[in-house]
Design an enzyme around this catalytic site. Structure first.
Site, mmCIF file in Angstrom:
data_model
loop_
_atom_site.group_PDB
_atom_site.id
_atom_site.type_symbol
_atom_site.label_atom_id
_atom_site.label_comp_id
_atom_site.label_asym_id
_atom_site.label_seq_id
_atom_site.Cartn_x
_atom_site.Cartn_y
_atom_site.Cartn_z
ATOM 1 N N HIS A 45 -27.865 -7.002 15.936
ATOM 2 C CA HIS A 45 -28.219 -5.655 15.496
ATOM 3 C C HIS A 45 -29.695 -5.466 15.819
ATOM 4 C CE1 HIS A 45 -24.518 -5.328 13.152
ATOM 5 N NE2 HIS A 45 -24.772 -6.503 12.593
ATOM 6 N N GLN A 147 -22.589 -18.539 11.565
ATOM 7 C CA GLN A 147 -22.405 -17.633 10.430
ATOM 8 C C GLN A 147 -20.923 -17.514 10.087
ATOM 9 O OE1 GLN A 147 -26.049 -14.575 11.526
ATOM 10 N NE2 GLN A 147 -24.252 -13.733 10.514
ATOM 11 N N GLU A 149 -18.737 -15.240 7.626
ATOM 12 C CA GLU A 149 -19.014 -14.020 6.865
ATOM 13 C C GLU A 149 -17.777 -13.143 6.698
ATOM 14 O OE1 GLU A 149 -22.256 -12.197 8.955
ATOM 15 O OE2 GLU A 149 -21.431 -12.650 10.907
ATOM 16 N N ASP A 175 -21.537 -8.764 5.604
ATOM 17 C CA ASP A 175 -20.232 -8.753 6.273
ATOM 18 C C ASP A 175 -19.144 -9.301 5.352
ATOM 19 O OD1 ASP A 175 -20.337 -7.618 9.003
ATOM 20 O OD2 ASP A 175 -21.965 -9.048 9.227
HETATM 21 C C1 3PY Z 1 -24.839 -10.271 6.640
HETATM 22 O O1 3PY Z 1 -25.310 -10.234 5.492
HETATM 23 O O2 3PY Z 1 -23.667 -9.977 6.900
HETATM 24 C C2 3PY Z 1 -25.690 -10.699 7.726
HETATM 25 O O3 3PY Z 1 -25.214 -10.963 8.791
HETATM 26 C C3 3PY Z 1 -27.155 -10.778 7.522
HETATM 27 O O4 3PY Z 1 -27.804 -9.905 8.381
#
Ligand code: 3PY
Length: 250
Positions: A45, A147, A149, A175
């Protein structure tokens, strides 16, 4: 050096970083003079291009700030070219399966740890002037942050955590909140419970934990919960909020 120093810190204590969405490398350099530990230069982003990233990485290193690029996704070219800039780490968003985790590691590491596309004439290799063996060894020490999420990632967490070759498991609360149908509710008991569940599994495997935070209180609670990689807010948001405080104080 910066890489070893940061890795050692990360293994032993909470480290604080920010996300960056600026296109101005002076902002990145200035962030480093604060004593911050790391910066995540965002290509998922944000407007910064790969060309900008080369200058951001140089700027970060000049003020002893550990540069990590968040690639746009699980994409071998995006991951490899992020590391080609000389960034010392790469963060890969939205990893939902062990297969994706393997793909991310594969794209970030050279043989025998992976199959990253090879070019030794990039900035990371001092444009070909670095000794070949030194480059390949050094490059394979880059930090790889995955990540998780979403609910699919949580469902597949045991298998993701079993993948060899990544350094930090990062939870994206925003997310995550969306994936349970509550976008933005990062402080809701549901999101906090899921984060706890992820954290416990990662901790049991001895994996370093990271998360995004957008409050000073959350920084503290993450630290107490054993998160060593704490990414607080975004440079331009911090700047704007500091100006709001200034305006309110007059
Ligand atoms: C989230 O909180 O989903 C992130 O990826 C942090 O930017």
């Amino acid at each position: 050096n910066l890489l070893n120093h940061f890795k050692t810190q990360l293994n032993h204590q909470a480290c604080l970083g920010i996300f960056s969405k600026t296109t101005d490398s002076n902002v990145v350099e200035a962030a480093g003079y604060s004593g911050l530990d790391f910066i995540i230069l965002d290509m998922e982003h944000g407007p910064a291009t790969l060309e900008t990233m080369h200058n951001h990485v140089r700027a970060a290193k000049s003020s002893q700030l550990f540069p990590i690029i968040r690639a746009k996704g699980v994409d071998a070219h995006a991951i490899g070219s992020a590391l080609d800039t000389g960034a010392l780490g790469v963060q890969v968003p939205n990893v939902s399966t062990a297969q994706q985790a393997k793909e991310a590691v594969n794209a970030a590491r050279f043989h025998p740890k992976g199959m990253r596309g090879v070019c030794r004439f990039v900035a990371a290799a001092n444009f070909g002037t670095l000794d070949k063996q030194t480059y390949f060894e050094q490059a394979n020490e880059a930090l790889v942050i995955l990540q998780v999420e979403g609910v699919e990632g949580i469902k597949n967490l045991d298998e993701i955590l079993s993948v060899v070759g990544f350094d930090v498991l990062f939870i994206g609360p925003y997310d995550l909140s969306q994936s349970i149908g509550r976008p933005g509710e990062v402080d809701s008991p549901e999101v906090l419970a899921l984060m706890k569940q992820i954290a416990e599994k990662a901790k049991a495997k001895g994996i370093i934990l990271g998360a995004f935070s957008d409050s000073l209180e959350r920084n503290q609670s993450l630290k107490q919960e054993g998160f060593n990689y704490i990414a607080y807010s975004v440079d331009l948001n911090i700047f704007s909020n500091a100006l709001s405080d200034l305006v309110r104080g007059i």
